[in-house]
Design an enzyme around this catalytic site. Structure first.
Site, short mmCIF file in Angstrom:
data_model
loop_
_atom_site.label_atom_id
_atom_site.label_comp_id
_atom_site.label_asym_id
_atom_site.label_seq_id
_atom_site.Cartn_x
_atom_site.Cartn_y
_atom_site.Cartn_z
N ASP A 335 62.59 23.37 122.75
CA ASP A 335 62.62 22.62 121.50
C ASP A 335 62.76 23.64 120.37
OD1 ASP A 335 62.49 20.67 119.62
OD2 ASP A 335 60.36 20.21 119.89
N ASP A 600 56.96 16.06 127.53
CA ASP A 600 57.60 17.23 128.13
C ASP A 600 57.14 17.50 129.56
OD1 ASP A 600 59.14 17.83 125.92
OD2 ASP A 600 57.57 19.02 124.98
N ASN A 664 61.72 53.46 162.58
CA ASN A 664 60.76 53.87 163.60
C ASN A 664 60.87 53.02 164.87
OD1 ASN A 664 59.69 55.96 162.16
ND2 ASN A 664 58.01 54.77 161.28
N ASN A 689 50.62 54.44 160.08
CA ASN A 689 50.77 53.25 159.26
C ASN A 689 49.84 53.30 158.04
OD1 ASN A 689 51.84 50.58 158.78
ND2 ASN A 689 49.85 49.78 159.40
N ASP A 693 51.04 53.64 154.05
CA ASP A 693 50.72 52.50 153.17
C ASP A 693 50.06 52.94 151.87
OD1 ASP A 693 51.75 50.38 154.56
OD2 ASP A 693 49.93 49.99 155.71
#
Length: 861
Positions: A335, A600, A664, A689, A693
């Site tokens: 608007d 709306d 891997n 791992n 990470d």
């Protein structure tokens, strides 16, 4: 008479058959509302007024959810089985690593959840209740049974309630009945067997007031309400965003490939007569190590970090997953009031039918504006501020609130001498109930004699940029209340002209949005002349304008073609907003809608990104995904940039996980074919791992290249698949070079091979993060300080690990000094080749798959 057992049931479930007096007596309520102390007591007894489940134990559930992966559970079971066979040390190490990884995921997700919870408190809903006999505004979550709530247009109903008083009250109960039309509500008593849909004397939590006003007694709150029961039965969830669906598809794809290769690797190891239990543990650990286990946590942290950054720009995200759509948005519908314009409506003048200033028009306009008790709006505020007359001697006799069908508001007022019904509203809506007009000299004439001149003057005023309303009146009677049916044969009095100037910086802001690939489309109820005047004031030339009547005649197919080419939608009916947004979405655009009004909510629901402001009516704020603390397009532009940064950093993790993990998998599969031992022990895989990470957890704070902000970004699974294959295979090539180095030059035994490969694997996976995080050469786009620090920490850890007492725990051994020189050479080659592959990928493959060309249609200037 009802016995005590029946009484409780009827009051809880069938209060529509009771009078307010009976409810006050039987439930010990007061018609003066609750005291502050009683309200606290009832809040403790009934709980917070929310349908969400109690979150007291949510931290425990979140922690244990880190272990819900079937693969993780199988790994734990296999490790415990290994302990039963005597390998206790390895079992303990595996379980500790799994626990550390899960704790990291829990810590990240818990922090993200707390951050979002704190932000949502900034935009929570409120309601007006009677406390200690006085009106008080409280958070809707603190409403309790026994509260008397005061409702006006736009309010969300905070609990299942019995109407005490009402005036022209209409509510939206589509959630319960499926009926899209407003439902009229009145105080009264209904039979016991009245169905839920026909209980006209009750209000239901989750519905909202369309028009009118009421006071109601809250009987039930939270999960005890009809809305709470529906939510509990259906466990309804918001529809997934495009990004959520893409993440889910990507996860399924990677899991399928990983599990398939893991099964093959396990079968090969068993076929080659390696220990079955070790092979099983190796395969399970491999599946944990190769799947993006931290993907949910990384996404949550990225989105929560983005939400915090956006909050600093005064943009509050209610639904985290909407951030991606925010970054992908290429069309914003809004608007004009308060976003394009200042939002400070000013009264220009009050004119008679000849176009001259008229004090009587001002007086009648002021009486209508100042004495109405429904939805308060800027127009009424502007009229009241402009009136400088004497004291008000009138009293309100009755009120017919504004609604979006009639488009007018009528107030009946009286004093000792006069009784008048005064109507103001959209000019055509006022004219249609008038049979005569009042001339400049106070005489009356048939409306037909001056209608053409009235409409011509209206066009002139609108063309000059003024919002123009009509004012009419009719004599009433003190004995008879004015009704909707009485809105006829009125006398047209004159015009109200209002002015809302465009914001000083709005043209510059629109230009910035175009530079970001976001086109602004204005949707307004104002007529086409006012809309065109605004466009010209903003420096736009030849803007394309589509009116509501024109849109009504247009087929859906034609609208899908025309909507993206249109700049301004004028004279739009409330229900047409939803159709416009739907057409833009069907045309292939990601559409945001910014609204703050009662009408709306449907458009906010259907938009890819629903945006509202903190001053909006409750129903609009509740429907929105994003709430602005300041209704300014420049604030929204800053939010779009932050949304794209969040999206870019989330995609970085996807690229990192695929480039390292998928490579891997190929390396593990190949090594299992020719090695007489396992390429890595299960605990070594899990350690790898965990170490890789750590830097990826800092990706949420990473810097983002300008190219990732410049245009909207969309999820593209084919793009990611190609990236995964190309960079995964490249990673495997250098893994095999490492295998050759260890076996052919250093003649490595089992421990040396496993130690050497772990060092190379962790370092290469950590360093390649710096390459794949940007499309630029890595030395031209430096990472953020937290990512840099985490990367250096991991590199130091893996280099000193073989020299520490942990060596024997993990089955490592010291590596020859010469090995590090060779590894440096291999890693240098890997980074160089990764840079070349990245350049080739984005120049050839990515350009063909996802050219990311955003066509921006701008206004001619």
């Amino acid at each position: 008479m009802l016995n005590p057992k029946e009484t409780k049931t009827i009051i809880i479930d069938s209060f529509h058959q009771l009078t307010p007096a009976e409810v006050f007596t039987r439930l010990n309520f007061s018609n003066q509302g609750l005291s502050a102390g009683e309200a606290r007591s009832r809040l403790a007894k009934y709980g917070r007024n929310t349908i969400r489940k109690n979150t007291v134990n949510s931290a425990y559930r979140l922690f244990f959810s880190q272990f819900k992966s079937p693969v993780t559970l199988l790994l734990i079971m296999a490790a415990l089985l290994s302990a039963g066979l005597g390998d206790v040390a390895d079992t303990v190490i595996i379980l500790i690593i799994v626990l550390i990884s899960s704790c990291l995921g829990f810590w990240q997700e818990r922090g993200a959840a707390n951050a979002v919870s704190a932000l949502l408190k900034l935009v929570r809903l409120h309601c007006d209740v009677l406390r200690d006999g006085a009106k008080k505004t409280i958070p809707a979550e603190e409403a309790v049974p026994g509260d008397i709530v005061i409702l006006t247009a736009g309010d969300i109903i905070p609990g299942d309630s019995l109407i005490l008083t009402s005036q022209q009250l209409f509510t939206d109960e589509a959630t319960f009945t499926g009926e899209t039309y407003p439902v009229e509500k009145n105080a009264g008593v209904l039979p016991l067997d009245t169905s839920l849909a026909n209980r006209s004397n009750t209000l239901l939590m989750g519905s909202h007031v369309i028009s009118g006003k009421a006071t109601a007694l809250i009987i039930k709150t939270g999960a005890a309400t009809e809305f709470g029961k529906i939510s509990a039965d259906l466990q309804s969830a918001l529809p997934s965003t495009e990004f959520e669906r893409g993440i889910r598809r990507f996860g399924y794809l990677l899991m399928e490939i990983t599990l398939l290769l893991v099964i093959i690797i396990f079968a090969i190891n068993v076929f080659l007569h390696k220990p079955v239990l070790d092979s099983l543990l190796f395969s399970l650990a491999l599946s944990v190590g190769l799947t993006p286990q931290l993907l949910p946590a990384i996404i949550s942290v990225n989105l929560a970090t983005g939400a915090r950054r956006m909050a600093k720009q005064k943009v509050i995200v209610k639904r985290l997953s909407a951030i991606e759509n925010f970054g992908s948005m290429d069309i914003l519908c809004s608007d004009k009031t308060g976003t394009i314009t200042e939002g400070k409506v000013m009264l220009k003048d009050t004119l008679d039918t000849s176009g001259y200033h008229n004090d009587k028009v001002l007086l009648y306009s002021w009486l209508n504006a100042s004495m109405q008790q429904g939805f308060h709006n800027p127009i009424d505020a502007a009229i009241c501020a402009a009136y400088k007359g004497g004291a008000n001697t009138y009293l309100v006799q009755t009120e017919i609130p504004y609604d979006f069908i009639r488009k007018r508001l009528t107030i009946q007022v009286k004093n000792d001498q006069t009784n008048l019904a005064i109507t103001k509203g959209a000019l055509n809506s006022v004219l249609e109930v008038c049979s005569q007009l009042e001339t400049a000299d106070g005489k009356l004439a048939p409306i037909s004699s001056g209608k053409n001149s009235i409409l011509k003057r209206y066009e002139e005023l609108s063309g000059a940029g003024f919002r123009t309303l009509g004012v009419a009146y009719k004599n009433g009677s003190s004995d008879i209340d004015f009704t909707r049916e009485d809105e006829r044969e009125m006398t047209f009095l004159g015009f109200i002209t209002l002015f809302d100037p465009p914001k000083a910086n709005v043209a510059e802001t629109i230009s910035k949005m175009n530079d970001l690939g976001v086109r602004l489309k204005i949707i307004t109820g104002d007529n086409a002349l006012v809309a065109k005047s605004l466009a010209l004031a903003l420096g736009m030339k030849n803007p394309r304008i589509l009116t509501g009547p024109g849109l009504q005649k247009m087929s859906d197919a034609a609208l899908i073609h025309q909507a993206p080419l249109t700049h301004i939608f004028a004279e739009v009916e409330p229900n047409q907003k939803e159709r416009i947004i739907s057409a833009l979405k069907k045309a292939g655009h990601v559409v945001g809608f910014m609204g703050d009004g009662i009408n709306d909510a449907p458009a906010l629901h259907i938009a890819d990104v629903g945006i509202s402001v903190n001053t909006a009516v409750d129903v609009a704020k509740e429907a929105a995904d994003i709430v602005l603390l300041n209704p300014d397009l420049s604030i929204l532009t800053a939010g779009i940039v932050e949304g794209r940064k969040t999206f870019a950093n989330t995609m970085k993790y996807i690229f990192m996980a695929t480039s390292a993990n998928f490579g891997n998998m190929f390396s593990m599969a190949g090594a299992s074919l020719f090695l007489p031992f396992l390429p890595m022990l299960p605990k070594q895989i899990l350690l790898t791992n965990l170490l890789t990470d750590l830097p990826e957890m800092a990706i949420a704070t990473d810097r983002v290249d300008e190219s990732d902000i410049r245009s909207p970004q969309r999820w593209d699974l084919n793009f990611i698949k190609r990236f995964m294959l190309i960079f995964g295979l490249l990673s495997s090539v250098f893994d095999y070079l490492t295998f050759g180095l260890l076996l052919l030059i250093f003649h490595a035994d089992e421990k040396m091979f496993q130690t050497g490969w772990l060092v190379e694997s962790v370092i290469s996976a950590t360093l390649v993060v710096l390459v794949v995080r940007t499309r630029l050469p890595f030395f031209k786009s430096l990472p953020g300080r937290y990512l840099s620090a985490a990367t250096l920490l991991v590199l130091l850890l893996v280099l000193i690990l073989p020299l520490t007492p942990f060596t024997t725990w993990f089955g490592f051994t010291r590596l020859p000094t010469a090995y590090y020189g060779w590894i440096l050479l291999i890693l240098t080659g890997y980074i160089f080749c990764a840079e070349l592959a990245k350049y080739w990928f984005y120049q050839r493959i990515a350009a063909r798959l996802n050219p990311r060309v955003t066509k921006v249609v701008t206004f001619e200037r």
